[in-house]
Design an enzyme around this catalytic site. Structure first.
Site, mmCIF file in Angstrom:
data_model
loop_
_atom_site.group_PDB
_atom_site.id
_atom_site.type_symbol
_atom_site.label_atom_id
_atom_site.label_comp_id
_atom_site.label_asym_id
_atom_site.label_seq_id
_atom_site.Cartn_x
_atom_site.Cartn_y
_atom_site.Cartn_z
ATOM 1 N N SER A 589 -56.502 13.065 4.421
ATOM 2 C CA SER A 589 -56.090 11.663 4.492
ATOM 3 C C SER A 589 -56.959 10.831 3.541
ATOM 4 O O SER A 589 -56.946 11.070 2.341
ATOM 5 C CB SER A 589 -56.151 11.160 5.936
ATOM 6 N N ASP A 664 -44.644 13.903 6.598
ATOM 7 C CA ASP A 664 -45.769 12.996 6.819
ATOM 8 C C ASP A 664 -45.258 11.557 6.769
ATOM 9 O O ASP A 664 -44.747 11.105 5.745
ATOM 10 C CB ASP A 664 -46.823 13.227 5.729
ATOM 11 N N HIS A 696 -48.511 13.965 9.556
ATOM 12 C CA HIS A 696 -49.755 13.762 8.813
ATOM 13 C C HIS A 696 -50.828 14.791 9.170
ATOM 14 O O HIS A 696 -51.585 15.219 8.311
ATOM 15 C CB HIS A 696 -50.278 12.354 9.078
#
Length: 719
Positions: A589, A664, A696
């Site tokens: 991320s 995602d 995600h």
């Protein structure tokens, strides 16, 4: 007033946070151990909670799945078995149950359970059950009124009410799926975790209504069907159109709804919704889209009319209210408010006219949570980082103005605290680098241990772990940057070791704490067993260090963070046992953005990188988060250009593996695909892997697969 500061803290103390190896450590971790073996987590007390209205506690036994209840002077005893509950519920028309998991206290003598939407209440004394009331079997986002006598839930995009003696009532009637009721708004920023807000006695219900019709559709493709199917989501990208949110207020008795007159512009953020104790008013922290100004507004709960603005807050970078108002018991015209106005999150006492009565806490530390008040409203209990940015302790402060501040928790480490209903005691669940977990009950007046509920043994005592050290180094501006270094078992300083740098580096996260394993996870210990040194540094921009530390990234994501991580690299290179030619970096991320940034902006420093779910171009990311830190692309074109990693692809040296989930909905797949396309266009080679059907985070058993892939990549190219 006690005002500890970072400057007063001894750096020698930080340098001595060690997890020391013990004798007879010879077992090796597996990847399955690292992610799927619950026996390697410190023992805990499942569903530990206070019994309503008492100073007694309850929890579920791991040994025989029974509900235990105990007091300060009495040891916990079994009060309920799954067989007892199951028998009673079956007689009441329900289905058999095999566990007491999921039971919730209704009052001091009754618990209730949700069985496919039908609620049953169970009486401890009579051992009988009866139907309570029914929700829909497909109910989501269930939120109970404070007295549990009613609940609200969502089904699809609409909001429903459930209560005893009546059919479920549909409160909203929106047929357009782009209009969503009763769910978290603003993509769960500003501390928003839900979309339903009951009044104190359950007579009224406030809820978010989020109109996304103006937001661009974003396509996600589901390949589990043949042919694949399209799932369009609403994803507001930075600089584009944002959704419009309003707050509805439903009166249970009248069945009528009014909407708060929050006014224009429609693109604003309605945060931290709080009911007044008398249920006559609702307070909303309204934030402008630029996120540099906040108005704490009062509205009439009956008419929805705007009443007044209590006060405003401004900042030239950003304002981010994340907590509502905490009304003082017995004083419905006074409340405690969190504010970062002096550079650190602190507590301020106000009255409902908007007058500041006093600042309750101050110093170079962060107040994390308000745990509660004592019943007479003279003290507030809160957790803070006053001892160290790496620790969490419980404190109390008098509300009478400038009163004493006292620390109430014992032992260095991270303390998670729950106050009893009468505020006579608190449960303290804490850990430290040498304490896997200890759960105790302390007396709030005497600050003494009244009862020890659990002292967890070391679940890793038989494993060959290396040594974990936590310490600070200096940023360019002299700020302390905390680091964690894990060395392999049987570490030999005369040898040269490869290093894996694990990075996150973004807002709202702190990787390093004075907790069990120093905040690390078992994959890091696994990598140490394989012969890697594992290093992590919390750079500027990360959480819990104050506004200046966090705002260092403003309008220039990836600059201060990379600079600080390079200070970590400089430190690593100063160690004689680090192989400078075998440095690797991994993150997910924001950590994927950081991993890619380090590979491209510091080419040749890292031999190997593995970037998961990476932000590549911030103009592809969501409005609320991105514009807080970067402003809009139109306002800050240079900042977006510098942070856009597509502009740096040609700099790649070494091996880079990029990983992404195909559905995602946080960092959309377009980020890494755009990077891959640019790499092809520029003749740059990299490796790429996707997880079909994963959002995600790659969770469940597939997480083992993910980290086998990550580890294999380091083994192939770094080791």
């Amino acid at each position: 007033m006690y005002q500890p500061t970072l400057k007063k803290l001894s750096l020698l103390w930080f340098a001595a946070l060690l997890v020391l190896p013990t004798l007879a450590q010879n077992k090796q971790l597996t990847m399955e151990d690292a992610f799927l073996n619950p026996s390697l987590n410190p023992a805990n007390l499942r569903q530990l909670t206070w019994v309503p209205g008492t100073d007694e506690y309850s929890y579920v036994s791991d040994k025989n799945d029974q509900l235990l209840r105990g007091g300060i002077k009495d040891n916990a005893k079994t009060i309920l078995t799954a067989a007892e509950v199951s028998s009673a519920i079956e007689k009441a028309g329900g289905s058999k149950i095999s566990t007491v998991n999921g039971l919730q206290w209704l009052n001091s003598n009754e618990v209730f359970i949700n069985q496919k939407g039908q609620l049953y209440r169970f009486n401890m004394q009579t051992k009988t059950a009866q139907k309570f009331y029914a929700m829909d079997a497909a109910a989501e986002n269930v939120d109970f009124a404070p007295n549990k006598q009613r609940s609200a839930f969502t089904k699809g995009n609409n909001l429903f009410l459930s209560q005893p003696g009546t059919e479920n009532k549909q409160i909203t009637q929106d047929t357009n799926e782009a209009i969503v009721n009763g769910q978290a708004a603003h993509r769960s920023e500003f501390g928003i975790t839900k979309g339903i807000f009951w009044s104190p006695s359950g007579n009224g219900l406030a809820y978010y209504r989020m109109d996304q019709t103006m937001v661009t559709d974003y396509p996600l493709v589901d390949i589990s069907t043949v042919p694949a199917t399209l799932n369009n989501i609403k994803y507001p990208m930075a600089g584009g159109k944002s959704h419009h949110v309003t707050v509805g207020v439903y009166n249970v008795a009248s069945g009528k709804t009014v909407f708060l007159k929050t006014g224009e512009p429609a693109e604003q953020y309605l945060t931290n919704i709080t009911w007044s104790p008398d249920e006559k008013h609702i307070y909303v922290a309204v934030v402008n889209r630029a996120q540099n100004q906040m108005w704490l507004n009062q509205y009439d709960a009956v008419t929805g009319a705007f009443v007044k603005t209590l006060f405003e807050e401004k900042n030239d970078k950003w304002i981010e209210p994340e907590r509502g108002m905490y009304f003082v018991p017995g004083k419905p015209d006074q409340f405690v408010w969190f504010s970062e106005r002096d550079g650190y999150d602190h507590l301020y006492l106000y009255n409902t006219s908007g007058k500041l009565i006093s600042q309750l806490t101050q110093g170079d530390f962060i107040v994390k949570t308000i745990v509660g008040f004592n019943p007479n409203g003279k003290e507030v209990y809160y957790t803070a980082t006053a001892e160290s940015p790496l620790e969490r302790h419980l404190y109390s402060v008098e509300l009478s103005g400038g009163g004493r501040i006292g620390r109430m928790t014992q032992g260095s480490g991270v303390h998670n605290v729950t106050l009893s209903p009468k505020a006579d005691y608190f449960i303290d669940n804490y850990s430290s680098p040498v304490t896997p977990r200890t759960i105790r009950i302390l007396d709030t007046d005497k600050d003494k241990v009244a009862k020890t509920l659990l002292t967890a043994p070391d679940p890793l005592k038989d494993y060959a772990l290396g040594e974990t050290t936590v310490f600070p180094i200096k940023a360019e501006d002299g700020t302390d940057l905390f680091c964690r270094l894990i060395t392999p078992p049987n570490f030999d300083k005369s040898k040269k070791y490869p290093v894996v740098v694990y990075v996150y580096g973004g807002p709202h996260a702190q990787m390093i704490t004075n907790s069990w394993l120093g905040g690390s996870n078992l994959w890091m210990q696994y990598m140490a067993q394989k012969g890697y040194i594992v290093f992590t540094l919390d750079n500027r921009g990360s959480a819990d260090r104050g506004r200046a530390f966090e705002q260092a990234i403003f309008r220039n994501a990836g600059v201060a963070e990379v600079s600080d991580q390079m200070k970590g690299v400089k430190y690593l290179k100063s160690l004689p046992y680090v192989d400078q030619n075998r440095l690797g970096v991994h993150g997910w991320s924001y950590g994927g953005f950081m991993t890619t940034s380090l590979m491209l902006k510091q080419p040749g420093i890292f031999k190997v990188g593995v970037a998961g779910g990476p932000v590549i171009d911030w103009s592809f990311y969501e409005v609320m988060y991105t514009e807080r830190y970067m402003d809009t692309p139109q306002e800050n074109p240079e900042g977006y250009k510098n942070a856009n990693l597509l502009n740096h692809v040609k700099n790649l040296k070494g091996k880079l593996l990029m990983i992404h989930g195909t559905v995602d909905d946080v960092v959309v797949w377009q980020h890494s695909q755009a990077f891959l396309k640019k790499a092809v266009d520029e003749g740059v080679l990299l490796d790429y892997f996707v997880y079909p059907g994963h959002p995600h985070n790659v969770g469940g058993k597939d997480r083992v697969h993910l980290y086998k892939k990550v580890t294999e990549y380091f083994d192939l190219h770094l080791k």
